[in-house]
Motif scaffolding. Structure first.
Motif, PDB file in Angstrom:
ATOM      1  N   ARG A   1     -31.350  39.540  16.969  1.00  0.00           N
ATOM      2  CA  ARG A   1     -30.438  39.043  18.011  1.00  0.00           C
ATOM      3  C   ARG A   1     -29.531  37.939  17.453  1.00  0.00           C
ATOM      4  O   ARG A   1     -28.319  37.913  17.718  1.00  0.00           O
ATOM      5  CB  ARG A   1     -31.248  38.520  19.192  1.00  0.00           C
ATOM      6  N   LEU A   2     -30.092  37.038  16.662  1.00  0.00           N
ATOM      7  CA  LEU A   2     -29.308  35.968  16.051  1.00  0.00           C
ATOM      8  C   LEU A   2     -28.253  36.537  15.097  1.00  0.00           C
ATOM      9  O   LEU A   2     -27.108  36.079  15.086  1.00  0.00           O
ATOM     10  CB  LEU A   2     -30.238  35.000  15.318  1.00  0.00           C
ATOM     11  N   ALA A   3     -28.604  37.547  14.324  1.00  0.00           N
ATOM     12  CA  ALA A   3     -27.659  38.178  13.402  1.00  0.00           C
ATOM     13  C   ALA A   3     -26.535  38.857  14.178  1.00  0.00           C
ATOM     14  O   ALA A   3     -25.367  38.802  13.781  1.00  0.00           O
ATOM     15  CB  ALA A   3     -28.393  39.179  12.510  1.00  0.00           C
ATOM     16  N   GLU A   4     -26.877  39.505  15.288  1.00  0.00           N
ATOM     17  CA  GLU A   4     -25.866  40.157  16.119  1.00  0.00           C
ATOM     18  C   GLU A   4     -24.908  39.125  16.720  1.00  0.00           C
ATOM     19  O   GLU A   4     -23.692  39.350  16.775  1.00  0.00           O
ATOM     20  CB  GLU A   4     -26.528  40.965  17.235  1.00  0.00           C
ATOM     21  N   GLN A   5     -25.440  37.999  17.157  1.00  0.00           N
ATOM     22  CA  GLN A   5     -24.600  36.938  17.715  1.00  0.00           C
ATOM     23  C   GLN A   5     -23.641  36.391  16.655  1.00  0.00           C
ATOM     24  O   GLN A   5     -22.464  36.183  16.929  1.00  0.00           O
ATOM     25  CB  GLN A   5     -25.460  35.806  18.283  1.00  0.00           C
ATOM     26  N   ARG A   6     -24.156  36.162  15.472  1.00  0.00           N
ATOM     27  CA  ARG A   6     -23.313  35.660  14.386  1.00  0.00           C
ATOM     28  C   ARG A   6     -22.212  36.673  14.035  1.00  0.00           C
ATOM     29  O   ARG A   6     -21.070  36.305  13.772  1.00  0.00           O
ATOM     30  CB  ARG A   6     -24.148  35.329  13.166  1.00  0.00           C
ATOM     31  N   ALA A   7     -22.547  37.941  14.020  1.00  0.00           N
ATOM     32  CA  ALA A   7     -21.563  38.983  13.716  1.00  0.00           C
ATOM     33  C   ALA A   7     -20.502  39.036  14.821  1.00  0.00           C
ATOM     34  O   ALA A   7     -19.303  39.182  14.536  1.00  0.00           O
ATOM     35  CB  ALA A   7     -22.253  40.340  13.563  1.00  0.00           C
ATOM     36  N   ALA A   8     -20.920  38.908  16.075  1.00  0.00           N
ATOM     37  CA  ALA A   8     -19.977  38.938  17.191  1.00  0.00           C
ATOM     38  C   ALA A   8     -19.039  37.727  17.139  1.00  0.00           C
ATOM     39  O   ALA A   8     -17.826  37.850  17.390  1.00  0.00           O
ATOM     40  CB  ALA A   8     -20.732  38.970  18.517  1.00  0.00           C
ATOM     41  N   ILE A   9     -19.589  36.584  16.797  1.00  0.00           N
ATOM     42  CA  ILE A   9     -18.773  35.365  16.691  1.00  0.00           C
ATOM     43  C   ILE A   9     -17.759  35.516  15.557  1.00  0.00           C
ATOM     44  O   ILE A   9     -16.580  35.193  15.701  1.00  0.00           O
ATOM     45  CB  ILE A   9     -19.669  34.125  16.483  1.00  0.00           C
ATOM     46  N   ALA A  10     -18.195  36.035  14.410  1.00  0.00           N
ATOM     47  CA  ALA A  10     -17.302  36.222  13.275  1.00  0.00           C
ATOM     48  C   ALA A  10     -16.193  37.213  13.614  1.00  0.00           C
ATOM     49  O   ALA A  10     -15.022  37.015  13.258  1.00  0.00           O
ATOM     50  CB  ALA A  10     -18.089  36.704  12.056  1.00  0.00           C
ATOM     51  N   GLU A  11     -16.565  38.282  14.331  1.00  0.00           N
ATOM     52  CA  GLU A  11     -15.567  39.274  14.733  1.00  0.00           C
ATOM     53  C   GLU A  11     -14.558  38.673  15.713  1.00  0.00           C
ATOM     54  O   GLU A  11     -13.340  38.894  15.605  1.00  0.00           O
ATOM     55  CB  GLU A  11     -16.257  40.481  15.364  1.00  0.00           C
ATOM     56  N   ALA A  12     -15.029  37.876  16.660  1.00  0.00           N
ATOM     57  CA  ALA A  12     -14.126  37.227  17.629  1.00  0.00           C
ATOM     58  C   ALA A  12     -13.179  36.245  16.923  1.00  0.00           C
ATOM     59  O   ALA A  12     -11.990  36.189  17.240  1.00  0.00           O
ATOM     60  CB  ALA A  12     -14.931  36.506  18.707  1.00  0.00           C
ATOM     61  N   LEU A  13     -13.704  35.485  15.970  1.00  0.00           N
ATOM     62  CA  LEU A  13     -12.863  34.553  15.223  1.00  0.00           C
ATOM     63  C   LEU A  13     -11.804  35.294  14.404  1.00  0.00           C
ATOM     64  O   LEU A  13     -10.641  34.874  14.335  1.00  0.00           O
ATOM     65  CB  LEU A  13     -13.718  33.676  14.306  1.00  0.00           C
ATOM     66  N   ALA A  14     -12.198  36.418  13.785  1.00  0.00           N
ATOM     67  CA  ALA A  14     -11.240  37.204  13.005  1.00  0.00           C
ATOM     68  C   ALA A  14     -10.149  37.772  13.918  1.00  0.00           C
ATOM     69  O   ALA A  14      -8.960  37.789  13.556  1.00  0.00           O
ATOM     70  CB  ALA A  14     -11.959  38.323  12.272  1.00  0.00           C
ATOM     71  N   GLU A  15     -10.534  38.251  15.110  1.00  0.00           N
ATOM     72  CA  GLU A  15      -9.552  38.782  16.067  1.00  0.00           C
ATOM     73  C   GLU A  15      -8.588  37.681  16.525  1.00  0.00           C
ATOM     74  O   GLU A  15      -7.368  37.900  16.607  1.00  0.00           O
ATOM     75  CB  GLU A  15     -10.274  39.394  17.273  1.00  0.00           C
ATOM     76  N   GLU A  16      -9.105  36.504  16.815  1.00  0.00           N
ATOM     77  CA  GLU A  16      -8.240  35.380  17.200  1.00  0.00           C
ATOM     78  C   GLU A  16      -7.270  35.028  16.078  1.00  0.00           C
ATOM     79  O   GLU A  16      -6.086  34.758  16.319  1.00  0.00           O
ATOM     80  CB  GLU A  16      -9.079  34.155  17.547  1.00  0.00           C
ATOM     81  N   LYS A  17      -7.745  35.058  14.840  1.00  0.00           N
ATOM     82  CA  LYS A  17      -6.892  34.744  13.701  1.00  0.00           C
ATOM     83  C   LYS A  17      -5.777  35.785  13.569  1.00  0.00           C
ATOM     84  O   LYS A  17      -4.611  35.437  13.336  1.00  0.00           O
ATOM     85  CB  LYS A  17      -7.720  34.683  12.425  1.00  0.00           C
ATOM     86  N   ARG A  18      -6.113  37.069  13.725  1.00  0.00           N
ATOM     87  CA  ARG A  18      -5.090  38.120  13.644  1.00  0.00           C
ATOM     88  C   ARG A  18      -4.038  37.945  14.737  1.00  0.00           C
ATOM     89  O   ARG A  18      -2.833  38.053  14.483  1.00  0.00           O
ATOM     90  CB  ARG A  18      -5.740  39.504  13.768  1.00  0.00           C
ATOM     91  N   LYS A  19      -4.493  37.650  15.962  1.00  0.00           N
ATOM     92  CA  LYS A  19      -3.542  37.451  17.065  1.00  0.00           C
ATOM     93  C   LYS A  19      -2.637  36.250  16.801  1.00  0.00           C
ATOM     94  O   LYS A  19      -1.437  36.289  17.039  1.00  0.00           O
ATOM     95  CB  LYS A  19      -4.297  37.246  18.383  1.00  0.00           C
ATOM     96  N   ARG A  20      -3.207  35.169  16.313  1.00  0.00           N
ATOM     97  CA  ARG A  20      -2.431  33.958  16.026  1.00  0.00           C
ATOM     98  C   ARG A  20      -1.396  34.219  14.930  1.00  0.00           C
ATOM     99  O   ARG A  20      -0.237  33.827  15.045  1.00  0.00           O
ATOM    100  CB  ARG A  20      -3.386  32.827  15.626  1.00  0.00           C
ATOM    101  N   GLU A  21      -1.806  34.924  13.863  1.00  0.00           N
ATOM    102  CA  GLU A  21      -0.875  35.238  12.786  1.00  0.00           C
ATOM    103  C   GLU A  21       0.250  36.148  13.274  1.00  0.00           C
ATOM    104  O   GLU A  21       1.411  35.972  12.883  1.00  0.00           O
ATOM    105  CB  GLU A  21      -1.623  35.876  11.613  1.00  0.00           C
ATOM    106  N   GLU A  22      -0.065  37.123  14.119  1.00  0.00           N
ATOM    107  CA  GLU A  22       0.970  38.012  14.673  1.00  0.00           C
ATOM    108  C   GLU A  22       1.945  37.224  15.553  1.00  0.00           C
ATOM    109  O   GLU A  22       3.156  37.423  15.487  1.00  0.00           O
ATOM    110  CB  GLU A  22       0.323  39.138  15.483  1.00  0.00           C
ATOM    111  N   LYS A  23       1.426  36.309  16.340  1.00  0.00           N
ATOM    112  CA  LYS A  23       2.277  35.461  17.185  1.00  0.00           C
ATOM    113  C   LYS A  23       3.226  34.633  16.320  1.00  0.00           C
ATOM    114  O   LYS A  23       4.425  34.551  16.594  1.00  0.00           O
ATOM    115  CB  LYS A  23       1.403  34.535  18.033  1.00  0.00           C
ATOM    116  N   HIS A  24       2.720  34.066  15.241  1.00  0.00           N
ATOM    117  CA  HIS A  24       3.551  33.252  14.354  1.00  0.00           C
ATOM    118  C   HIS A  24       4.598  34.107  13.642  1.00  0.00           C
ATOM    119  O   HIS A  24       5.727  33.669  13.437  1.00  0.00           O
ATOM    120  CB  HIS A  24       2.681  32.495  13.350  1.00  0.00           C
ATOM    121  N   ARG A  25       4.223  35.339  13.267  1.00  0.00           N
ATOM    122  CA  ARG A  25       5.193  36.247  12.647  1.00  0.00           C
ATOM    123  C   ARG A  25       6.331  36.569  13.616  1.00  0.00           C
ATOM    124  O   ARG A  25       7.502  36.558  13.235  1.00  0.00           O
ATOM    125  CB  ARG A  25       4.505  37.550  12.222  1.00  0.00           C
ATOM    126  N   ARG A  26       5.996  36.854  14.882  1.00  0.00           N
ATOM    127  CA  ARG A  26       7.034  37.144  15.892  1.00  0.00           C
ATOM    128  C   ARG A  26       7.940  35.942  16.102  1.00  0.00           C
ATOM    129  O   ARG A  26       9.166  36.073  16.168  1.00  0.00           O
ATOM    130  CB  ARG A  26       6.386  37.537  17.225  1.00  0.00           C
TER     131      ARG A  26
END
Length: 137
Positions: A21-46
């Motif tokens: 469960r702890l590993a799944e939580q860490r993976a979900a957090i890492a995935e959410a952070l990566a998604e936020e980073k992609r969205k932020r970079e796309e916003k800055h590119r626009r």
């Protein structure tokens, strides 16, 4: 902190389910952070693309070739000056009236200049009157 909590409850080991469960939580957090980073970079590119479009529009408006040959007075020609060409000392001397080569030439037109001219002429008139009346021997 978990080691202290485990000792307080009496269990020294974490169960396999908890670790999974702890590993799944860490993976979900890492995935959410990566998604936020992609969205932020796309916003800055626009935003940067929009800014570049505005910059290009400004460049086109300020380009002298864009306006044609008739607007050289606006851009100052080769000297890069805005406004008209500065007159040289020779041009200024040619424009100046030789009769006004005194203090009155620096004053603005009007009553002040006329007063200075009339006062400046008084000594010459007095001298001329004196020479007419008296004979110098």
């Amino acid at each position: 902190m978990e080691s202290v909590k485990g000792k307080m409850t009496g269990g020294d080991e974490t169960s396999a389910e908890d670790a999974e469960r702890l590993a799944e939580q860490r993976a979900a957090i890492a995935e959410a952070l990566a998604e936020e980073k992609r969205k932020r970079e796309e916003k800055h590119r626009r935003m940067e693309a929009e800014r570049e479009e505005m910059r290009q529009g400004i460049r086109e408006k300020a380009d002298p070739q864009h306006f044609g040959d008739g607007d050289e007075h606006f851009f100052g020609g080769a000297a890069g000056r805005l406004g008209r060409k500065r007159k040289t000392a020779e041009e200024l001397a040619a424009e100046r009236d030789p009769a006004e080569d005194n203090l009155a030439s620096f004053l603005p037109e009007g009553v002040v200049r006329d007063t200075v001219r009339s006062v400046a002429g008084v000594p010459q008139r007095v001298l001329a009157d004196a020479q007419d009346k008296c004979a110098i021997q």
